[in-house]
Design a protein around this motif. Sequence first.
Motif, short mmCIF file in Angstrom:
data_model
loop_
_atom_site.label_atom_id
_atom_site.label_comp_id
_atom_site.label_asym_id
_atom_site.label_seq_id
_atom_site.Cartn_x
_atom_site.Cartn_y
_atom_site.Cartn_z
N ALA A 92 28.74 88.68 29.53
CA ALA A 92 29.34 89.62 30.25
C ALA A 92 29.43 89.75 31.69
CB ALA A 92 28.77 91.19 29.83
N MET A 93 30.00 90.45 32.69
CA MET A 93 30.04 90.30 33.76
C MET A 93 28.78 91.03 34.45
SD MET A 93 32.54 88.59 34.77
CE MET A 93 33.12 88.83 36.51
N PRO A 94 27.92 90.65 35.36
CA PRO A 94 26.86 91.29 35.72
C PRO A 94 26.91 92.76 36.15
CG PRO A 94 27.21 88.93 36.80
CD PRO A 94 28.39 89.53 36.04
N LEU A 95 27.89 92.76 36.93
CA LEU A 95 27.93 94.36 37.75
C LEU A 95 28.66 95.36 36.51
CD1 LEU A 95 29.05 93.34 41.15
CD2 LEU A 95 26.73 94.01 40.29
N THR A 96 29.77 94.86 35.95
CA THR A 96 30.48 96.02 34.98
C THR A 96 30.09 96.02 33.72
OG1 THR A 96 32.24 94.30 34.85
CG2 THR A 96 32.47 95.79 36.83
N ALA A 124 34.71 83.44 36.08
CA ALA A 124 33.40 82.96 35.72
C ALA A 124 32.40 84.09 35.73
CB ALA A 124 33.35 81.77 36.56
N SER A 125 31.69 84.16 34.66
CA SER A 125 30.59 85.34 34.58
C SER A 125 29.26 84.54 35.04
CB SER A 125 30.49 85.89 33.33
OG SER A 125 30.30 85.14 32.67
N LYS A 126 29.07 83.21 34.84
CA LYS A 126 27.93 82.70 35.14
C LYS A 126 28.24 81.06 35.77
CE LYS A 126 24.78 84.45 31.70
NZ LYS A 126 23.88 84.15 30.65
N ALA A 127 27.25 80.78 36.46
CA ALA A 127 27.34 79.66 37.03
C ALA A 127 26.84 78.51 35.95
CB ALA A 127 26.59 79.52 38.20
#
Length: 129
Positions: A92-96, A124-127
């Motif tokens: 999941a996206m970190p902010l939302t 991209a949600s994570k590197a």
Amino acid sequence: SLTRTFKVSNNSAAKMRLTWTVYGKSQVNHKAENRQYVNLAVCKSRGAPDPFKAAPAATDEEAEDQEDSEDDMPFNFQMWSAPPPKVEDTFAMPLTGELPLSVEPPEALLAAHGSAIFTVTMKASKATA
């Protein structure tokens, strides 16, 4: 972000409503003991008489007409999938907290023998290494 488009065609003679909802794999594969996968409902048809109310006696000719007509059924069945339970997704996206995949438009009404074009966007949600 990565964007792709795709076309969905309706090859039937009836219009069709198409709705997209994106769920994570861990949410879809969640196997709770009490999980409900599908909902079924009996819904009263619009304008149909109440089938449980006593109807006046029909003549033999009216009774034959009613037997031949399948379009005048007092009830219709509806079936839809039940949403999966909420599960925290590692992608999941970190902010939302939303998943990194979206479909636009999220809903469309396809005419008989019609089509619609949708756009899928993946962020991209994570590197990753």
